[in-house]
Design a protein around this motif. Sequence first.
Motif, PDB file in Angstrom:
ATOM      1  N   ILE A  51     -12.847 -36.182 -30.411  1.00 28.26           N
ATOM      2  CA  ILE A  51     -11.672 -36.015 -29.551  1.00 28.26           C
ATOM      3  C   ILE A  51     -10.493 -35.606 -30.440  1.00 28.26           C
ATOM      4  O   ILE A  51     -10.128 -36.328 -31.373  1.00 28.26           O
ATOM      5  N   GLY A  52      -9.881 -34.483 -30.131  1.00 24.26           N
ATOM      6  CA  GLY A  52      -8.929 -33.894 -31.053  1.00 24.26           C
ATOM      7  C   GLY A  52      -7.578 -34.576 -31.129  1.00 24.26           C
ATOM      8  O   GLY A  52      -6.909 -34.514 -32.170  1.00 24.26           O
ATOM      9  N   THR A  53      -7.125 -35.211 -30.038  1.00 29.57           N
ATOM     10  CA  THR A  53      -5.764 -35.731 -29.997  1.00 29.57           C
ATOM     11  C   THR A  53      -5.763 -37.192 -29.592  1.00 29.57           C
ATOM     12  O   THR A  53      -6.423 -37.567 -28.611  1.00 29.57           O
ATOM     13  N   VAL A  54      -5.007 -38.007 -30.326  1.00 29.36           N
ATOM     14  CA  VAL A  54      -4.794 -39.412 -29.970  1.00 29.36           C
ATOM     15  C   VAL A  54      -3.318 -39.586 -29.642  1.00 29.36           C
ATOM     16  O   VAL A  54      -2.442 -39.202 -30.421  1.00 29.36           O
ATOM     17  N   HIS A  55      -3.039 -40.164 -28.477  1.00 28.48           N
ATOM     18  CA  HIS A  55      -1.662 -40.374 -28.039  1.00 28.48           C
ATOM     19  C   HIS A  55      -1.298 -41.848 -28.130  1.00 28.48           C
ATOM     20  O   HIS A  55      -2.156 -42.728 -27.947  1.00 28.48           O
ATOM     21  N   ASP A  56      -0.031 -42.109 -28.358  1.00 31.06           N
ATOM     22  CA  ASP A  56       0.446 -43.492 -28.455  1.00 31.06           C
ATOM     23  C   ASP A  56       0.674 -44.122 -27.092  1.00 31.06           C
ATOM     24  O   ASP A  56       0.565 -45.335 -26.942  1.00 31.06           O
ATOM     25  N   THR A  57       1.031 -43.324 -26.097  1.00 31.92           N
ATOM     26  CA  THR A  57       1.368 -43.872 -24.782  1.00 31.92           C
ATOM     27  C   THR A  57       0.644 -43.103 -23.682  1.00 31.92           C
ATOM     28  O   THR A  57       0.211 -41.952 -23.869  1.00 31.92           O
ATOM     29  N   VAL A  58       0.557 -43.756 -22.521  1.00 36.19           N
ATOM     30  CA  VAL A  58      -0.012 -43.099 -21.339  1.00 36.19           C
ATOM     31  C   VAL A  58       0.815 -41.875 -20.988  1.00 36.19           C
ATOM     32  O   VAL A  58       0.275 -40.810 -20.648  1.00 36.19           O
ATOM     33  N   GLU A  59       2.132 -42.001 -21.065  1.00 38.15           N
ATOM     34  CA  GLU A  59       3.021 -40.895 -20.700  1.00 38.15           C
ATOM     35  C   GLU A  59       2.766 -39.671 -21.573  1.00 38.15           C
ATOM     36  O   GLU A  59       2.767 -38.534 -21.076  1.00 38.15           O
ATOM     37  N   GLU A  60       2.539 -39.898 -22.874  1.00 36.36           N
ATOM     38  CA  GLU A  60       2.244 -38.769 -23.764  1.00 36.36           C
ATOM     39  C   GLU A  60       0.951 -38.080 -23.364  1.00 36.36           C
ATOM     40  O   GLU A  60       0.867 -36.851 -23.345  1.00 36.36           O
ATOM     41  N   LEU A  61      -0.079 -38.872 -23.071  1.00 37.38           N
ATOM     42  CA  LEU A  61      -1.359 -38.271 -22.689  1.00 37.38           C
ATOM     43  C   LEU A  61      -1.213 -37.480 -21.393  1.00 37.38           C
ATOM     44  O   LEU A  61      -1.755 -36.370 -21.266  1.00 37.38           O
ATOM     45  N   LEU A  62      -0.458 -38.016 -20.419  1.00 39.11           N
ATOM     46  CA  LEU A  62      -0.310 -37.324 -19.140  1.00 39.11           C
ATOM     47  C   LEU A  62       0.500 -36.042 -19.280  1.00 39.11           C
ATOM     48  O   LEU A  62       0.404 -35.148 -18.430  1.00 39.11           O
ATOM     49  N   ALA A  63       1.288 -35.953 -20.322  1.00 45.31           N
ATOM     50  CA  ALA A  63       2.068 -34.732 -20.558  1.00 45.31           C
ATOM     51  C   ALA A  63       1.310 -33.694 -21.387  1.00 45.31           C
ATOM     52  O   ALA A  63       1.780 -32.567 -21.558  1.00 45.31           O
ATOM     53  N   ASP A  64       0.143 -34.057 -21.877  1.00 47.74           N
ATOM     54  CA  ASP A  64      -0.655 -33.160 -22.713  1.00 47.74           C
ATOM     55  C   ASP A  64      -1.223 -32.038 -21.844  1.00 47.74           C
ATOM     56  O   ASP A  64      -1.994 -32.304 -20.910  1.00 47.74           O
ATOM     57  N   PRO A  65      -0.883 -30.782 -22.114  1.00 42.27           N
ATOM     58  CA  PRO A  65      -1.367 -29.688 -21.259  1.00 42.27           C
ATOM     59  C   PRO A  65      -2.878 -29.483 -21.311  1.00 42.27           C
ATOM     60  O   PRO A  65      -3.445 -28.817 -20.432  1.00 42.27           O
ATOM     61  N   GLN A  66      -3.542 -30.038 -22.327  1.00 38.42           N
ATOM     62  CA  GLN A  66      -5.003 -29.919 -22.389  1.00 38.42           C
ATOM     63  C   GLN A  66      -5.694 -30.774 -21.328  1.00 38.42           C
ATOM     64  O   GLN A  66      -6.834 -30.504 -20.953  1.00 38.42           O
ATOM     65  N   VAL A  67      -5.014 -31.850 -20.907  1.00 40.85           N
ATOM     66  CA  VAL A  67      -5.636 -32.833 -20.013  1.00 40.85           C
ATOM     67  C   VAL A  67      -5.548 -32.358 -18.570  1.00 40.85           C
ATOM     68  O   VAL A  67      -4.462 -32.216 -18.008  1.00 40.85           O
ATOM     69  N   GLU A  68      -6.708 -32.107 -17.975  1.00 36.09           N
ATOM     70  CA  GLU A  68      -6.780 -31.715 -16.563  1.00 36.09           C
ATOM     71  C   GLU A  68      -7.281 -32.856 -15.687  1.00 36.09           C
ATOM     72  O   GLU A  68      -6.993 -32.897 -14.490  1.00 36.09           O
ATOM     73  N   LEU A  69      -8.038 -33.751 -16.277  1.00 36.84           N
ATOM     74  CA  LEU A  69      -8.592 -34.896 -15.540  1.00 36.84           C
ATOM     75  C   LEU A  69      -8.468 -36.131 -16.424  1.00 36.84           C
ATOM     76  O   LEU A  69      -8.760 -36.075 -17.621  1.00 36.84           O
ATOM     77  N   VAL A  70      -8.045 -37.239 -15.819  1.00 39.09           N
ATOM     78  CA  VAL A  70      -7.894 -38.498 -16.549  1.00 39.09           C
ATOM     79  C   VAL A  70      -9.060 -39.419 -16.226  1.00 39.09           C
ATOM     80  O   VAL A  70      -9.367 -39.664 -15.045  1.00 39.09           O
ATOM     81  N   LEU A  71      -9.722 -39.902 -17.266  1.00 37.95           N
ATOM     82  CA  LEU A  71     -10.752 -40.933 -17.150  1.00 37.95           C
ATOM     83  C   LEU A  71     -10.083 -42.264 -17.461  1.00 37.95           C
ATOM     84  O   LEU A  71      -9.674 -42.521 -18.593  1.00 37.95           O
ATOM     85  N   ASN A  72      -9.952 -43.122 -16.449  1.00 41.24           N
ATOM     86  CA  ASN A  72      -9.217 -44.382 -16.572  1.00 41.24           C
ATOM     87  C   ASN A  72     -10.195 -45.528 -16.793  1.00 41.24           C
ATOM     88  O   ASN A  72     -10.872 -45.967 -15.865  1.00 41.24           O
ATOM     89  N   LEU A  73     -10.266 -46.020 -18.032  1.00 39.59           N
ATOM     90  CA  LEU A  73     -11.182 -47.112 -18.386  1.00 39.59           C
ATOM     91  C   LEU A  73     -10.409 -48.371 -18.772  1.00 39.59           C
ATOM     92  O   LEU A  73     -10.887 -49.188 -19.551  1.00 39.59           O
ATOM     93  N   THR A  74      -9.230 -48.539 -18.210  1.00 36.16           N
ATOM     94  CA  THR A  74      -8.402 -49.709 -18.488  1.00 36.16           C
ATOM     95  C   THR A  74      -8.882 -50.907 -17.681  1.00 36.16           C
ATOM     96  O   THR A  74      -9.725 -50.774 -16.795  1.00 36.16           O
ATOM     97  N   PRO A  75      -8.352 -52.124 -17.939  1.00 35.57           N
ATOM     98  CA  PRO A  75      -8.700 -53.287 -17.113  1.00 35.57           C
ATOM     99  C   PRO A  75      -8.282 -53.082 -15.655  1.00 35.57           C
ATOM    100  O   PRO A  75      -7.386 -52.271 -15.361  1.00 35.57           O
ATOM    101  N   PRO A  76      -8.912 -53.799 -14.723  1.00 39.07           N
ATOM    102  CA  PRO A  76      -8.682 -53.541 -13.288  1.00 39.07           C
ATOM    103  C   PRO A  76      -7.225 -53.568 -12.852  1.00 39.07           C
ATOM    104  O   PRO A  76      -6.816 -52.755 -12.020  1.00 39.07           O
ATOM    105  N   GLU A  77      -6.420 -54.471 -13.413  1.00 39.00           N
ATOM    106  CA  GLU A  77      -5.036 -54.573 -12.957  1.00 39.00           C
ATOM    107  C   GLU A  77      -4.221 -53.323 -13.290  1.00 39.00           C
ATOM    108  O   GLU A  77      -3.160 -53.082 -12.695  1.00 39.00           O
ATOM    109  N   ALA A  78      -4.709 -52.519 -14.234  1.00 35.93           N
ATOM    110  CA  ALA A  78      -3.996 -51.292 -14.604  1.00 35.93           C
ATOM    111  C   ALA A  78      -4.508 -50.065 -13.857  1.00 35.93           C
ATOM    112  O   ALA A  78      -3.937 -48.981 -13.994  1.00 35.93           O
ATOM    113  N   HIS A  79      -5.561 -50.204 -13.078  1.00 38.41           N
ATOM    114  CA  HIS A  79      -6.148 -49.032 -12.441  1.00 38.41           C
ATOM    115  C   HIS A  79      -5.164 -48.325 -11.516  1.00 38.41           C
ATOM    116  O   HIS A  79      -4.935 -47.115 -11.644  1.00 38.41           O
ATOM    117  N   ALA A  80      -4.594 -49.050 -10.557  1.00 41.65           N
ATOM    118  CA  ALA A  80      -3.728 -48.396  -9.570  1.00 41.65           C
ATOM    119  C   ALA A  80      -2.507 -47.734 -10.210  1.00 41.65           C
ATOM    120  O   ALA A  80      -2.246 -46.552  -9.951  1.00 41.65           O
TER     121      ALA A  80
END
Length: 396
Positions: A51-80
């Motif tokens: 995986i080429g890029t590691v981000h410090d925050t969720v916001e950074e990853l969501l702003a990454d133009p490479q990302v078209e789909l997010v795979l959310n593997l966080t604990p259940p309370e963070a899903h929504a």
Amino acid sequence: MDPMGVGVIGTGDISDVYLANLSRYPRIVRLVAAQNRTRPKAERQAVRYGIGTVHDTVEELLADPQVELVLNLTPPEAHAPINIAALSAGRHVYSEKPLATSLEDARRTLDHAHDLGLHLGCAPDTWLGGRAQTMRDLIDSGEIGEVTAGVATIVYPGLEWFHPSPFQSYRADVGPLADIGIYYVSMLIALLGPVRQVAAMGKKTFDERTAHYGPIAGRPIPVEVETHVSASLEFEQGAVVTLLVSTDVPDSQLPRMELYGTRGTLCMPETEPMAGPNTFGGPLWIRTLDDARYKDIPRPAPTPWTEAENRHRFNETDFGADPSVPRINSRGIGLVDEVLAIAEGRPMRCSGDLACHVLDVIESIYASSRQRRFVEVASSCRRPAPLPADFPGPQV
């Protein structure tokens, strides 16, 4: 089609099997970014899976133009909250189960995806495995006649005996039904269609349990929810299925799942611990009226079950012998199907609509148990299409 860029949020224990499996589909998905609460975990997975890029925050990853789909593997309370943030950023989403820790949040997430015209997928995808898809073939072909009833059971001493983080299974907003029972409910709906109403009873046997596994051994686990639940589910197509989910059973010859038709029975046995509908493969047994012993008096000795021929891939052995990847997991094929559905302009199978209905059924079971009444399930969903025989397998 060009492969879709996938960014993974949450690189804990479950991420290994997802990333290992998805990396075997380079013509469909590209693992382009990762983020975790603790950066070193994300960095380790990035190195391991290219995986080429590691981000410090969720916001950074969501702003990454490479990302078209997010795979959310966080604990259940963070899903929504993360799913909604990803959708708001214009990204498709595939989430670990459950879709949310409340039906209200699940519906809000689903509505948000619909409003934005984005795809929302959710685990479990184990019902896409070879065993369940063979069951679907046998049901649809009329091999066992019309399915009129069934039983689905998962009984064991509790996650605290073998899981590194069993706490969510005993929290009020998740519990055994949404943590483990969700595999059974999802598979039943995938096989039979939506549920019309439920009736249930349950109990909380212990107020506190003790972890027995890994570095948390000895820690107390507060119990906030019923841990033994017995429910009857009436499906819109008419079948009535008994569901038993319990973490209060020291040992048993269960679990298993059986579906009863007018001409025969399908049996999904658990041949090794925790290898029921929460896995992709294993044996499937069938016995028709031609084989059944109950039609004759006096009853003869039972004839052996016939093992149904598995007609599909994803039956435990497709992904090789990497000892770091649990062999009972082909997790991630639901995401692969989502990407193909986007490209092909068709409904995805592990859809948010299905996941929302599953959560509605689970909350209805709890409501029925606590209120001591039948509960109508407010939502519905389409019965997902079977997985075609030519669905792509691993490409490397």
